[in-house]
Design a protein around this motif. Sequence first.
Motif, PDB file in Angstrom:
ATOM      1  N   ARG A 139      -5.319 -28.096 -22.899  1.00  0.00           N
ATOM      2  CA  ARG A 139      -6.188 -29.065 -23.890  1.00  0.00           C
ATOM      3  C   ARG A 139      -7.703 -28.940 -23.465  1.00  0.00           C
ATOM      4  O   ARG A 139      -7.963 -28.746 -22.589  1.00  0.00           O
ATOM      5  CB  ARG A 139      -5.674 -30.477 -23.602  1.00  0.00           C
ATOM      6  CG  ARG A 139      -6.695 -31.463 -24.742  1.00  0.00           C
ATOM      7  CD  ARG A 139      -5.530 -33.032 -24.321  1.00  0.00           C
ATOM      8  NE  ARG A 139      -6.200 -33.963 -25.423  1.00  0.00           N
ATOM      9  CZ  ARG A 139      -7.288 -34.500 -25.285  1.00  0.00           C
ATOM     10  NH1 ARG A 139      -8.168 -34.267 -24.392  1.00  0.00           N
ATOM     11  NH2 ARG A 139      -7.679 -35.473 -26.287  1.00  0.00           N
ATOM     12  N   TRP A 150     -10.635 -25.670 -20.346  1.00  0.00           N
ATOM     13  CA  TRP A 150      -9.321 -25.766 -21.166  1.00  0.00           C
ATOM     14  C   TRP A 150      -8.438 -26.266 -19.752  1.00  0.00           C
ATOM     15  O   TRP A 150      -8.476 -25.638 -18.725  1.00  0.00           O
ATOM     16  CB  TRP A 150      -8.589 -24.469 -21.596  1.00  0.00           C
ATOM     17  CG  TRP A 150      -9.267 -24.077 -22.687  1.00  0.00           C
ATOM     18  CD1 TRP A 150     -10.236 -23.189 -23.000  1.00  0.00           C
ATOM     19  CD2 TRP A 150      -9.072 -24.683 -24.108  1.00  0.00           C
ATOM     20  NE1 TRP A 150     -10.477 -23.058 -24.220  1.00  0.00           N
ATOM     21  CE2 TRP A 150      -9.945 -23.835 -24.918  1.00  0.00           C
ATOM     22  CE3 TRP A 150      -8.150 -25.490 -24.601  1.00  0.00           C
ATOM     23  CZ2 TRP A 150      -9.672 -24.205 -26.596  1.00  0.00           C
ATOM     24  CZ3 TRP A 150      -7.869 -25.839 -25.802  1.00  0.00           C
ATOM     25  CH2 TRP A 150      -8.844 -25.029 -26.653  1.00  0.00           C
ATOM     26  N   TYR A 190      -1.976 -29.075 -19.795  1.00  0.00           N
ATOM     27  CA  TYR A 190      -1.278 -30.103 -20.448  1.00  0.00           C
ATOM     28  C   TYR A 190       0.138 -30.072 -20.131  1.00  0.00           C
ATOM     29  O   TYR A 190       0.635 -31.375 -19.845  1.00  0.00           O
ATOM     30  CB  TYR A 190      -1.792 -30.237 -22.015  1.00  0.00           C
ATOM     31  CG  TYR A 190      -1.350 -31.636 -22.658  1.00  0.00           C
ATOM     32  CD1 TYR A 190      -2.227 -32.697 -22.341  1.00  0.00           C
ATOM     33  CD2 TYR A 190      -0.112 -31.699 -23.436  1.00  0.00           C
ATOM     34  CE1 TYR A 190      -1.949 -33.985 -22.993  1.00  0.00           C
ATOM     35  CE2 TYR A 190       0.135 -32.992 -24.082  1.00  0.00           C
ATOM     36  CZ  TYR A 190      -0.745 -33.934 -23.827  1.00  0.00           C
ATOM     37  OH  TYR A 190      -0.399 -35.254 -24.563  1.00  0.00           O
ATOM     38  N   VAL A 221       3.595 -32.906 -28.732  1.00  0.00           N
ATOM     39  CA  VAL A 221       2.328 -33.388 -28.389  1.00  0.00           C
ATOM     40  C   VAL A 221       2.230 -34.800 -29.071  1.00  0.00           C
ATOM     41  O   VAL A 221       2.575 -34.727 -30.166  1.00  0.00           O
ATOM     42  CB  VAL A 221       1.015 -32.519 -28.918  1.00  0.00           C
ATOM     43  CG1 VAL A 221      -0.186 -33.270 -28.547  1.00  0.00           C
ATOM     44  CG2 VAL A 221       1.007 -31.231 -28.315  1.00  0.00           C
ATOM     45  N   TYR A 255      -6.131 -27.913 -28.664  1.00  0.00           N
ATOM     46  CA  TYR A 255      -5.265 -27.262 -27.947  1.00  0.00           C
ATOM     47  C   TYR A 255      -4.918 -26.039 -28.278  1.00  0.00           C
ATOM     48  O   TYR A 255      -5.374 -25.245 -28.905  1.00  0.00           O
ATOM     49  CB  TYR A 255      -3.509 -27.845 -28.218  1.00  0.00           C
ATOM     50  CG  TYR A 255      -3.581 -29.533 -27.762  1.00  0.00           C
ATOM     51  CD1 TYR A 255      -3.167 -29.796 -26.509  1.00  0.00           C
ATOM     52  CD2 TYR A 255      -4.161 -30.262 -28.602  1.00  0.00           C
ATOM     53  CE1 TYR A 255      -3.175 -30.994 -26.191  1.00  0.00           C
ATOM     54  CE2 TYR A 255      -3.831 -31.749 -28.435  1.00  0.00           C
ATOM     55  CZ  TYR A 255      -3.318 -31.791 -27.107  1.00  0.00           C
ATOM     56  OH  TYR A 255      -3.390 -33.564 -26.841  1.00  0.00           O
ATOM     57  N   ARG A 279      -6.784 -21.490 -31.265  1.00  0.00           N
ATOM     58  CA  ARG A 279      -7.092 -22.882 -30.554  1.00  0.00           C
ATOM     59  C   ARG A 279      -6.495 -23.902 -32.078  1.00  0.00           C
ATOM     60  O   ARG A 279      -6.576 -23.158 -33.281  1.00  0.00           O
ATOM     61  CB  ARG A 279      -8.378 -23.495 -30.332  1.00  0.00           C
ATOM     62  CG  ARG A 279      -9.293 -23.282 -31.444  1.00  0.00           C
ATOM     63  CD  ARG A 279     -10.610 -23.948 -30.742  1.00  0.00           C
ATOM     64  NE  ARG A 279     -11.669 -23.812 -31.912  1.00  0.00           N
ATOM     65  CZ  ARG A 279     -12.619 -24.578 -31.977  1.00  0.00           C
ATOM     66  NH1 ARG A 279     -12.945 -25.412 -30.902  1.00  0.00           N
ATOM     67  NH2 ARG A 279     -13.448 -24.447 -32.856  1.00  0.00           N
TER      68      ARG A 279
END
Length: 171
Positions: free
Chosen positions: A112, A120, A123, A143, A150, A166
Amino acid sequence: MTTRSTAVLATGSANAAKLFVAALAFTSAYVGFSAYSNATAGTQARPAHQIVLSARELPVIEKIAAPVKVGEVTLSALAGGSGHCAKEYVARGRTTRSDPAQFVTYGWKLTRWSQATKTWRTYLADYDGFSGGTDTAEWRLHVSGDPGWYRVELSVAGAEAIKSDRFQVSC
């Protein structure tokens, strides 16, 4: 001639015996009552209860237009989702190994974007492996309630990590 300690010991033993007999009588009465209750329970008519069965529909994965190529990670969203801000995805990556007899280990990472550190950050993570030369690895990720940018990374042991484009999760 009895001493005082012998008298106390005899009195204590008598009290212990009385307590044991009382406990045994109570246990016998309880077991007898339970057996009577269970025996008469089958003869009484019980009211009928309506049982409602329900099923939950599982989301269908959207079709991927082209097969996954080696060195690429594709991402597709599952149709629906389990809430307003909950999104489910399937990431796929094709890995290859020059020696088909060797066991391949790989790891998935959902990262994330952090506005605070401008990097970055990990996560979610998951690890797996397979035997053979080429295989399509698949990872289902969820998520929930955390909007932002992300990307998914697939790292194979001994090779550079492959990163997806992304994507944004918004509520």
